[in-house]
Design a protein around this motif. Sequence first.
Motif, PDB file in Angstrom:
ATOM      1  N   ALA A 181       0.815  -1.215   0.000  1.00 15.72           N
ATOM      2  CA  ALA A 181       0.000   0.000   0.000  1.00 15.72           C
ATOM      3  C   ALA A 181       0.839   1.252   0.000  1.00 15.72           C
ATOM      4  O   ALA A 181       0.521   2.229  -0.656  1.00 15.72           O
ATOM      5  CB  ALA A 181      -0.919   0.001   1.220  1.00 15.72           C
ATOM      6  N   VAL A 182       1.959   1.269   0.709  1.00 15.30           N
ATOM      7  CA  VAL A 182       2.764   2.483   0.844  1.00 15.30           C
ATOM      8  C   VAL A 182       3.312   2.971  -0.489  1.00 15.30           C
ATOM      9  O   VAL A 182       3.186   4.144  -0.829  1.00 15.30           O
ATOM     10  CB  VAL A 182       3.899   2.257   1.867  1.00 15.30           C
ATOM     11  N   HIS A 200       3.047   7.405  -5.055  1.00 14.34           N
ATOM     12  CA  HIS A 200       3.116   7.744  -6.467  1.00 14.34           C
ATOM     13  C   HIS A 200       2.581   9.147  -6.741  1.00 14.34           C
ATOM     14  O   HIS A 200       1.646   9.604  -6.101  1.00 14.34           O
ATOM     15  CB  HIS A 200       2.299   6.745  -7.302  1.00 14.34           C
ATOM     16  N   VAL A 201       3.159   9.799  -7.750  1.00 14.65           N
ATOM     17  CA  VAL A 201       2.579  11.032  -8.276  1.00 14.65           C
ATOM     18  C   VAL A 201       1.469  10.622  -9.239  1.00 14.65           C
ATOM     19  O   VAL A 201       1.695   9.832 -10.160  1.00 14.65           O
ATOM     20  CB  VAL A 201       3.642  11.871  -9.004  1.00 14.65           C
ATOM     21  N   ASP A 244       5.130  13.306  -0.480  1.00 17.13           N
ATOM     22  CA  ASP A 244       6.551  13.230  -0.161  1.00 17.13           C
ATOM     23  C   ASP A 244       6.773  11.989   0.695  1.00 17.13           C
ATOM     24  O   ASP A 244       6.337  11.930   1.839  1.00 17.13           O
ATOM     25  CB  ASP A 244       7.006  14.481   0.592  1.00 17.13           C
ATOM     26  N   GLU A 245       7.437  10.999   0.104  1.00 14.45           N
ATOM     27  CA  GLU A 245       7.612   9.717   0.782  1.00 14.45           C
ATOM     28  C   GLU A 245       8.904   9.620   1.584  1.00 14.45           C
ATOM     29  O   GLU A 245       9.183   8.605   2.217  1.00 14.45           O
ATOM     30  CB  GLU A 245       7.560   8.580  -0.250  1.00 14.45           C
ATOM     31  N   SER A 246       9.691  10.709   1.568  1.00 16.33           N
ATOM     32  CA  SER A 246      10.965  10.691   2.279  1.00 16.33           C
ATOM     33  C   SER A 246      10.764  10.862   3.787  1.00 16.33           C
ATOM     34  O   SER A 246       9.766  11.434   4.235  1.00 16.33           O
ATOM     35  CB  SER A 246      11.864  11.808   1.757  1.00 16.33           C
ATOM     36  N   ASP A 247      11.713  10.362   4.554  1.00 13.31           N
ATOM     37  CA  ASP A 247      11.659  10.529   6.008  1.00 13.31           C
ATOM     38  C   ASP A 247      12.301  11.839   6.453  1.00 13.31           C
ATOM     39  O   ASP A 247      12.036  12.320   7.559  1.00 13.31           O
ATOM     40  CB  ASP A 247      12.392   9.362   6.699  1.00 13.31           C
ATOM     41  N   THR A 248      13.138  12.416   5.601  1.00 17.18           N
ATOM     42  CA  THR A 248      13.895  13.608   6.020  1.00 17.18           C
ATOM     43  C   THR A 248      13.834  14.762   5.024  1.00 17.18           C
ATOM     44  O   THR A 248      13.883  15.925   5.421  1.00 17.18           O
ATOM     45  CB  THR A 248      15.373  13.237   6.236  1.00 17.18           C
ATOM     46  N   THR A 275       8.082  28.693   2.256  1.00 17.13           N
ATOM     47  CA  THR A 275       6.826  28.330   2.929  1.00 17.13           C
ATOM     48  C   THR A 275       6.031  27.264   2.194  1.00 17.13           C
ATOM     49  O   THR A 275       5.046  26.758   2.716  1.00 17.13           O
ATOM     50  CB  THR A 275       5.934  29.574   3.084  1.00 17.13           C
ATOM     51  N   GLY A 276       6.449  26.934   0.976  1.00 18.38           N
ATOM     52  CA  GLY A 276       5.598  26.070   0.155  1.00 18.38           C
ATOM     53  C   GLY A 276       6.064  24.641  -0.012  1.00 18.38           C
ATOM     54  O   GLY A 276       5.368  23.849  -0.638  1.00 18.38           O
ATOM     55  N   LYS A 277       7.224  24.287   0.515  1.00 21.77           N
ATOM     56  CA  LYS A 277       7.727  22.937   0.290  1.00 21.77           C
ATOM     57  C   LYS A 277       6.815  21.873   0.900  1.00 21.77           C
ATOM     58  O   LYS A 277       6.074  22.138   1.857  1.00 21.77           O
ATOM     59  CB  LYS A 277       9.136  22.800   0.851  1.00 21.77           C
ATOM     60  N   ILE A 278       6.870  20.669   0.326  1.00 21.47           N
ATOM     61  CA  ILE A 278       6.070  19.541   0.814  1.00 21.47           C
ATOM     62  C   ILE A 278       6.930  18.732   1.772  1.00 21.47           C
ATOM     63  O   ILE A 278       7.920  18.118   1.362  1.00 21.47           O
ATOM     64  CB  ILE A 278       5.604  18.642  -0.346  1.00 21.47           C
ATOM     65  N   GLY A 279       6.576  18.725   3.044  1.00 26.98           N
ATOM     66  CA  GLY A 279       7.372  18.044   4.044  1.00 26.98           C
ATOM     67  C   GLY A 279       7.162  16.540   4.039  1.00 26.98           C
ATOM     68  O   GLY A 279       6.223  16.023   3.427  1.00 26.98           O
ATOM     69  N   PRO A 280       8.028  15.802   4.719  1.00 30.27           N
ATOM     70  CA  PRO A 280       7.884  14.344   4.825  1.00 30.27           C
ATOM     71  C   PRO A 280       6.507  13.951   5.368  1.00 30.27           C
ATOM     72  O   PRO A 280       6.020  14.551   6.327  1.00 30.27           O
ATOM     73  CB  PRO A 280       8.995  13.957   5.799  1.00 30.27           C
ATOM     74  N   GLY A 281       5.878  12.994   4.703  1.00 29.65           N
ATOM     75  CA  GLY A 281       4.560  12.544   5.132  1.00 29.65           C
ATOM     76  C   GLY A 281       3.421  13.445   4.697  1.00 29.65           C
ATOM     77  O   GLY A 281       2.262  13.189   5.040  1.00 29.65           O
ATOM     78  N   GLN A 282       3.714  14.500   3.915  1.00 29.89           N
ATOM     79  CA  GLN A 282       2.682  15.414   3.446  1.00 29.89           C
ATOM     80  C   GLN A 282       2.492  15.250   1.932  1.00 29.89           C
ATOM     81  O   GLN A 282       3.263  14.567   1.262  1.00 29.89           O
ATOM     82  CB  GLN A 282       3.064  16.868   3.766  1.00 29.89           C
ATOM     83  N   PHE A 283       1.437  15.895   1.405  1.00 31.72           N
ATOM     84  CA  PHE A 283       1.243  15.900  -0.044  1.00 31.72           C
ATOM     85  C   PHE A 283       0.683  17.256  -0.448  1.00 31.72           C
ATOM     86  O   PHE A 283       0.172  18.028   0.358  1.00 31.72           O
ATOM     87  CB  PHE A 283       0.312  14.761  -0.495  1.00 31.72           C
ATOM     88  N   GLN A 284       0.765  17.542  -1.755  1.00 35.01           N
ATOM     89  CA  GLN A 284       0.239  18.778  -2.315  1.00 35.01           C
ATOM     90  C   GLN A 284      -0.396  18.474  -3.653  1.00 35.01           C
ATOM     91  O   GLN A 284      -0.013  17.512  -4.333  1.00 35.01           O
ATOM     92  CB  GLN A 284       1.360  19.814  -2.479  1.00 35.01           C
ATOM     93  N   GLU A 285      -1.372  19.293  -4.049  1.00 37.99           N
ATOM     94  CA  GLU A 285      -2.027  19.127  -5.342  1.00 37.99           C
ATOM     95  C   GLU A 285      -1.785  20.366  -6.192  1.00 37.99           C
ATOM     96  O   GLU A 285      -1.996  21.494  -5.737  1.00 37.99           O
ATOM     97  CB  GLU A 285      -3.528  18.883  -5.166  1.00 37.99           C
ATOM     98  N   PHE A 286      -1.363  20.134  -7.424  1.00 36.15           N
ATOM     99  CA  PHE A 286      -1.065  21.200  -8.377  1.00 36.15           C
ATOM    100  C   PHE A 286      -2.126  21.142  -9.473  1.00 36.15           C
ATOM    101  O   PHE A 286      -2.146  20.199 -10.277  1.00 36.15           O
ATOM    102  CB  PHE A 286       0.343  21.016  -8.943  1.00 36.15           C
ATOM    103  N   LYS A 287      -3.007  22.133  -9.514  1.00 38.34           N
ATOM    104  CA  LYS A 287      -4.191  22.072 -10.371  1.00 38.34           C
ATOM    105  C   LYS A 287      -3.965  22.749 -11.724  1.00 38.34           C
ATOM    106  O   LYS A 287      -3.362  23.818 -11.809  1.00 38.34           O
ATOM    107  CB  LYS A 287      -5.390  22.686  -9.652  1.00 38.34           C
TER     108      LYS A 287
END
Length: 243
Positions: free
Chosen positions: A24-25, A30-31, A52-56, A117-129
């Motif tokens: 599942a992970v 995936h993008v 963002d699947e990275s830990d750091t 201020t806009g970067k996607i941190g570890p464990g987060q996601f963003q949508e670009f429309k």
Amino acid sequence: MRSLPARRSAAALLLATGTVLATAVPAFAHVTVQPGTATQGGYTAVAFRVPDESDTASTVKLEVTLPSDHPIASVSTQPLPGWTVQVDKAQLATPIKTDDGSITNAVSKITWTADSTGKIGPGQFQEFKVSLGPLPTDTDQLVFKALQTKDDGTVVRWIDEAKQGQPEPAHPAPVLHLTPGAAASAAASPAADSTRVTASQEAKGAAPDDTARTLGVVGIAVGVIGAALGLLGLRRKSGSAAS
């Protein structure tokens, strides 16, 4: 102390849970294009969902390449706080004809770059429309190859195209599946209507034949009854004469 069967059941449960999480992970990481389907020939608004699947490390840039074999005449982006966007265009070998005239160049790549201020941190996601259209009518999918850059310099290349009958690649490119529009569906209707009309005509043509057969049977029955009554009458007359 647990029994041996209980320990085996617990171990099997842990193994099954680990397998589910392992499968599942990667799928979550995936993008992708959301929603994953749109109508051929129409306009649509989609979002490139980037986890963002990275830990750091955090995601600081996304580059999406639009398919050059199926250029799209109208492409626009939605502003996203914390990100700047750059839209690149390329000259088309074959101009796109529209109601407003011919288009000789089309968007080839979109690049989003994050500020502090806009970067996607570890464990987060963003949508670009993005708004796209009109979508092509001669293909059932559009493949958007993407590059995801992290603040530690890592670049994840989401460019692999899935092959039918083969396992999903480790870094599949986002795919927008296209379905036939109303015009294509209507094109199939005349054949169905023609079939219905033909069947109706056959039914109408069969009705007089059925009526004729019914009247014929009734006529024969009436004739038989008439003959029987006539014969009975003759016998009565013969009996009276003999008396």
